[in-house]
Design a protein around this motif. Structure first.
Motif, PDB file in Angstrom:
ATOM      1  N   CYS A  90       0.833  -1.193   0.000  1.00 49.29           N
ATOM      2  CA  CYS A  90       0.000   0.000   0.000  1.00 49.29           C
ATOM      3  C   CYS A  90       0.870   1.245   0.000  1.00 49.29           C
ATOM      4  CB  CYS A  90      -0.921   0.012   1.226  1.00 49.29           C
ATOM      5  SG  CYS A  90      -1.919   1.509   1.258  1.00 49.29           S
ATOM      6  N   GLY A  92      -0.892   4.284  -0.035  1.00 49.91           N
ATOM      7  CA  GLY A  92      -1.876   5.325   0.296  1.00 49.91           C
ATOM      8  C   GLY A  92      -1.235   6.317   1.254  1.00 49.91           C
ATOM      9  N   THR A  93      -1.963   7.407   1.565  1.00 50.55           N
ATOM     10  CA  THR A  93      -1.357   8.480   2.371  1.00 50.55           C
ATOM     11  C   THR A  93      -0.785   7.965   3.694  1.00 50.55           C
ATOM     12  OG1 THR A  93      -3.131   9.795   1.462  1.00 50.55           O
ATOM     13  CG2 THR A  93      -1.740  10.852   3.107  1.00 50.55           C
ATOM     14  N   CYS A  95       0.035   4.936   4.739  1.00 53.92           N
ATOM     15  CA  CYS A  95       1.158   4.014   4.598  1.00 53.92           C
ATOM     16  C   CYS A  95       2.408   4.725   4.096  1.00 53.92           C
ATOM     17  CB  CYS A  95       0.792   2.867   3.663  1.00 53.92           C
ATOM     18  SG  CYS A  95      -0.492   1.811   4.364  1.00 53.92           S
ATOM     19  N   CYS A 132      -4.716   3.132  -0.953  1.00 51.35           N
ATOM     20  CA  CYS A 132      -5.268   2.723   0.335  1.00 51.35           C
ATOM     21  C   CYS A 132      -6.043   1.404   0.326  1.00 51.35           C
ATOM     22  CB  CYS A 132      -6.164   3.827   0.880  1.00 51.35           C
ATOM     23  SG  CYS A 132      -6.808   3.437   2.511  1.00 51.35           S
ATOM     24  N   GLY A 134      -7.557   0.341   2.925  1.00 50.98           N
ATOM     25  CA  GLY A 134      -8.624   0.445   3.920  1.00 50.98           C
ATOM     26  C   GLY A 134      -8.236  -0.124   5.273  1.00 50.98           C
ATOM     27  N   CYS A 136      -5.734   1.455   7.264  1.00 51.54           N
ATOM     28  CA  CYS A 136      -4.742   2.464   7.625  1.00 51.54           C
ATOM     29  C   CYS A 136      -4.235   2.294   9.054  1.00 51.54           C
ATOM     30  CB  CYS A 136      -5.309   3.865   7.451  1.00 51.54           C
ATOM     31  SG  CYS A 136      -6.113   4.101   5.869  1.00 51.54           S
ATOM     32  N   VAL A 141       0.970  -1.222   5.269  1.00 49.73           N
ATOM     33  CA  VAL A 141       0.316  -2.505   5.027  1.00 49.73           C
ATOM     34  C   VAL A 141       0.816  -3.132   3.730  1.00 49.73           C
ATOM     35  CG1 VAL A 141      -1.915  -3.657   4.774  1.00 49.73           C
ATOM     36  CG2 VAL A 141      -1.743  -1.574   6.125  1.00 49.73           C
TER      37      VAL A 141
HETATM   38  S1  FES Z   1      -3.088   4.190   3.324  1.00 55.52           S
HETATM   39 FE1  FES Z   1      -2.389   2.138   3.364  1.00 55.52          FE
HETATM   40  S2  FES Z   1      -4.142   1.104   4.086  1.00 55.52           S
HETATM   41 FE2  FES Z   1      -4.879   3.149   3.976  1.00 55.52          FE
END
Ligand code: FES
Ligand code: SF4
Ligand code: SF4
Ligand code: SF4
Ligand code: FES
Lengths: 177, 672
Positions: A90, A92-93, A95, A132, A134, A136, A141
């Motif tokens: 991941c 996402g922000t 992570c 992400c 989901g 977070c 992750v």
């Molecule tokens: S930013 Fe990685 S799981 Fe949400």
């Protein structure tokens, strides 16, 4: 090459589209079902080669440009071959803030993946970054096939990979490399 | 109350009645307001993506006019401060993503993006220009695609899919990576595109344009050792005036001849001459088929877009296509036969330039089968707009020119040749000749066939000629042709003779004509064709006496003579299988390799295919040829006609029953 090996090879080459044909038959060659057909074919071959897409287009009577368009529209479809094991990291922000970049570096180093590539030469592993997942709360992750690994540290990577290979009864990644 | 109440709505304070318009755009147009649009095209499906046609509907807010159906009582404003601002931003964003080289762009004066930017008063662009440029696709002899000028309106995709039934280009990827391209990002020349140019005709910008041959032709004109000969297709004269801002529907032939002479063309001839020749050959072919009882239906073959379509999709119809070359190619072959003799020149010193409404003719002229020792029968093909630009660049004031006549003898044509320019024209010309001949009406005046005229995509009629009852069909657009071709391929066609033109309305609306996306103006071009026919002294190709002389001197005396057959007829290729899924089984190391592909259809005779494959591999090993071959499997899905076990060796076909023949084929291919 000895004749029986040759014959077996030829049979294998000849049956390469059989799974795709089976999927098409199951969906009754229905153009309206293009997306589920692509999904099912990808599930069997792991990725959608140009040959598979052409085959599906001709069999459904759709322009290949249209099938290509649908296949490139959805991120889910892979037009590049994928390794046996798929690692989704991941980015996402949450992570990213918790250091996903360092983990990616560790994966590339451990698996000896060349820059600009995303799979190992022997096609045992493909590494992808995703947005992400989901989860977070567990950042950073990583998904290894279907297993979730949370709060991963770069130093965890070698063990995760070696354990997986041991479970699959293969050589360790270092030996592979 | 017996009269139903008329529904109305209000546009900028003016009340308008609604009479079955499909969307607000059409209603608003009635008030004399032309909303800016990019992705709306009256003959295509509604896409609604460019957001330029926005209007404000009271109590509902801002809506896209092209995709909103009109409703009773709507109160609409087309120009508010907010609408202006949104439109301007849209155009600015498009321009920021656009390779802005307007002065050198072929579409510089007919570009919608440019026009709208000017109309909406965009004088600065507040967004940063995209840096990296995508490569321009120049692979096709007919068209050039510059993705850096594409505004993703999708008009080309829809015309190719909905009108032509092909879909050679489509949207792929998404978001900022979205683009319009052929399958697998291949080049246009490598896919199933038939070169009709309808995509270029609807593109609002310079992202798809006809391939330009202007420089080639200037070079020939400036080379003193060359004799440069022009042929002008019928349809060109009915559209060229539009390029010079004149009303649609004028006949500019006389002025065009004058302009070409000024520019330095040595001879200016008329393709109408070989249109008449086509009729001599094709109508005779048809009469022969009538006598022999088939094969029916016979399809016309003068549209190279249609011919390529048939070669790709219906190779089994090769026998049904007339063997006649197109008038363009008949002209080229005749010139290169006659002129060296007439002028005492070598073949290589004669340069034949076609002026055509058509981008597919560029492809056709380049085919190897139309070359003699590498020298093409037709050297260069210019579209109507290219010749317009050349005339312009020479400084000629086209509209003020005095008319001049075509040179003789190859500038002489009949009304039958002229109507080749429009859908139904080739059929009518052939019928004038054939029916006239069957019924012995000479001269054949008053033979007109109105049932095949008009812009409808499909027309049919049946005609009594002698004892025969001939069933006739005429289609334009390949989408419409597909059904008739399928019917014929299935052996179920009720027709004797079918005319196909790839472009909507025929060549007058070809992909190389001035841009004109307006149904009414299009039909003006068609009307002009028949008006010209009416005014011609001779209306039947049989009456072309110059043609008679030409046959006597250069073409073996009469239609279908051996010489005429050699120069004026052709054979068709099987181009099916462009998208067969091919997988390499074994590839050799040599730099020059012959492809050997074995056809495989899952579930059908797999054993046979596998045997064939392993025997080919064994044979290659034994003979030490493995390095010189790429052995592949070609997976033919249910829709293609290739059968399991068939083999292609370097393009040569073997039906798979005779292994020795395949072996010999491989040896021969390697030896070559
Ligand atoms: S930013 Fe990685 S799981 Fe949400
Ligand atoms: S030239 Fe014709 S066939 Fe080719 S992409 Fe354009 S519209 Fe389609
Ligand atoms: S190439 Fe032209 S017609 Fe096609 S999407 Fe782009 S701008 Fe529109
Ligand atoms: S209809 Fe005419 S202009 Fe269009 S592709 Fe055919 S020959 Fe060319
Ligand atoms: S013209 Fe209406 S959205 Fe493009």
């Amino acid at each position: 090459m000895d004749a029986s090996v040759r014959a077996r090879e030829a049979e294998k080459a000849v049956s390469r589209m059989e799974d795709a044909e089976a999927v098409l038959r199951e969906y009754n060659y229905d153009k309206a079902k293009l997306v589920p057909i692509l999904q099912a074919v990808q599930a069997r071959y792991n990725w959608l080669s140009k040959e598979l897409l052409s085959y599906i287009a001709c069999a459904l009577g759709l322009p290949p440009a249209r099938v290509y368009g649908v296949a490139t529209f959805y991120a889910h479809f892979s037009l590049k071959p994928k390794g046996k094991n798929i690692i989704r990291l991941c980015d996402g922000t949450a992570c990213h803030v918790k250091g996903s970049t360092a983990i990616l570096d560790a994966l590339y180093e451990k698996l000896n993946i060349k820059p600009d590539r995303d799979s190992t030469d022997d096609m045992m592993f493909t590494v992808e970054t995703v947005s992400c997942l989901g989860a977070c709360g567990l950042a950073p992750v990583m998904l290894v096939n279907d297993d979730v690994h949370g709060q991963v540290k770069p130093s965890d990577i070698p063990k995760i990979i070696d354990d997986l290979l041991a479970k699959q009864g293969s050589k360790t990644a270092n030996e592979v490399a | 109350m017996t009269t139903p109440e008329v529904k109305t709505l209000t546009v900028n304070g003016v009340q308008v009645e609604i009479h079955g318009e499909r969307n607000l755009l059409e209603v608003i147009r009635k008030t004399g307001i032309e909303l800016p649009t990019f992705c709306y095209h009256s003959e295509l499906s509604v896409y609604g993506a460019c957001r330029l046609c926005l209007v404000e509907v009271e109590k509902r807010g801002i809506m896209a006019a092209c995709s909103t159906p009109p409703e009773n009582g709507m109160v609409i404003r087309t120009d508010t401060k907010q609408l202006r601002e949104i439109r301007k931003i849209n155009i600015e964003l498009l321009l920021a993503n656009h390779n802005r080289e307007c002065p050198s762009c072929v579409r510089s004066s007919s570009c919608t993006l440019q026009t709208l930017a000017r109309r909406l008063g965009v004088d600065t662009i507040r967004y940063k220009q995209r840096q990296e440029l995508e490569p321009i696709d120049k692979s096709s002899p007919s068209l050039e695609r510059d993705p850096n000028k594409c505004v993703l309106c999708g008009d080309c995709v829809r015309v190719c899919t909905e009108v032509q039934g092909i879909g050679a280009i489509g949207f792929s990827f998404r978001g900022s990576k979205a683009k319009v391209a052929p399958a697998f990002d291949k080049n246009l020349a490598e896919v199933e595109c038939v070169n009709c140019g309808q995509c270029a005709a609807v593109c609002p910008t310079g992202a798809i344009i006809p391939h330009q041959n202007r420089e080639d032709v200037w070079n020939a004109i400036h080379d003193p050792s060359k004799i440069v000969v022009a042929q002008v297709a019928p349809a060109v004269r009915f559209a060229l005036a539009e390029f010079f801002n004149q009303e649609a529907g004028q006949n500019a032939a006389g002025k065009l001849v004058a302009a070409l002479k000024k520019m330095g063309f040595d001879y200016v001839y008329d393709t109408t001459f070989t249109a008449d020749m086509t009729i001599w050959e094709e109508a005779e072919e048809f009469l022969r088929r009538v006598k022999a009882g088939g094969p029916f239906p016979m399809f016309t073959s003068c549209c190279p877009g249609w011919v390529k379509y048939a070669e790709i999709n219906f190779p089994s119809l090769a026998q049904n296509l007339s063997s006649c070359r197109s008038p363009q190619q008949m002209f080229g072959a005749t010139m290169k036969e006659a002129l060296p003799d007439m002028l005492g020149k070598k073949r290589e010193d004669i340069v034949v330039v076609s002026i055509m409404p058509c981008t597919a003719k560029k492809y056709e002229a380049g085919l190897d089968k139309f070359k003699v020792d590498g020298n093409p029968d037709v050297d260069f093909v210019l579209t109507t707009t290219e010749i317009g630009r050349m005339i312009d660049s020479f400084g000629i004031k086209f509209n003020e020119l005095e008319q001049e006549a075509f040179d003789m003898p190859f500038g002489f044509g009949t009304g039958a040749g002229v109507i080749f320019g429009t859908s139904g024209g080739v059929m009518e010309a052939a019928l004038r000749y054939a029916v006239g001949k069957i019924e012995g009406k000479v001269p054949m005046h008053g033979l007109e066939f109105h049932a095949v005229r008009g812009s409808q995509r499909f027309k049919e009629t049946s005609i009594k000629a002698g004892d025969a009852e001939l069933k006739i069909a005429v289609v334009n657009t390949l989408g419409a042709a597909k059904e008739l071709a399928q019917q014929a391929a299935d052996g179920k066609s009720p027709y004797h003779f079918i005319e196909v033109m790839a472009c909507p309305g025929g060549c007058v609306c070809g992909g190389g004509q001035p841009i004109l996306n307006d149904r009414i103006k299009r039909s003006r071009r068609m009307e002009a064709v028949y008006k010209c026919d009416k005014n011609m002294q001779f209306k039947n190709s049989l009456e072309n006496h110059m043609l008679k002389d030409c046959y006597e001197k250069y073409l073996g005396g009469q239609p279908n003579s051996e010489k005429a057959h050699h120069l004026l007829h052709t054979k068709y290729e099987n181009l099916n299988g462009i998208f067969d899924a091919v997988e390499v089984v074994e590839a050799g190391k040599s730099s020059r390799k012959i492809a050997v592909s074995v056809c495989v259809t899952p579930g059908k005779d797999e054993k046979k295919s596998a045997e064939m494959l392993s025997q080919i591999l064994d044979y290659a090993d034994q003979k030490g040829l493995a390095d010189k071959l790429v052995v592949e499997t070609a997976f033919a899905p249910s829709c293609t006609k290739r059968q399991a076990g068939e083999v292609l060796v370097g393009g040569r076909f073997f039906d798979g029953t005779d292994l020795d023949a395949v072996k010999q084929g491989i040896e021969e291919a390697v030896a070559k």
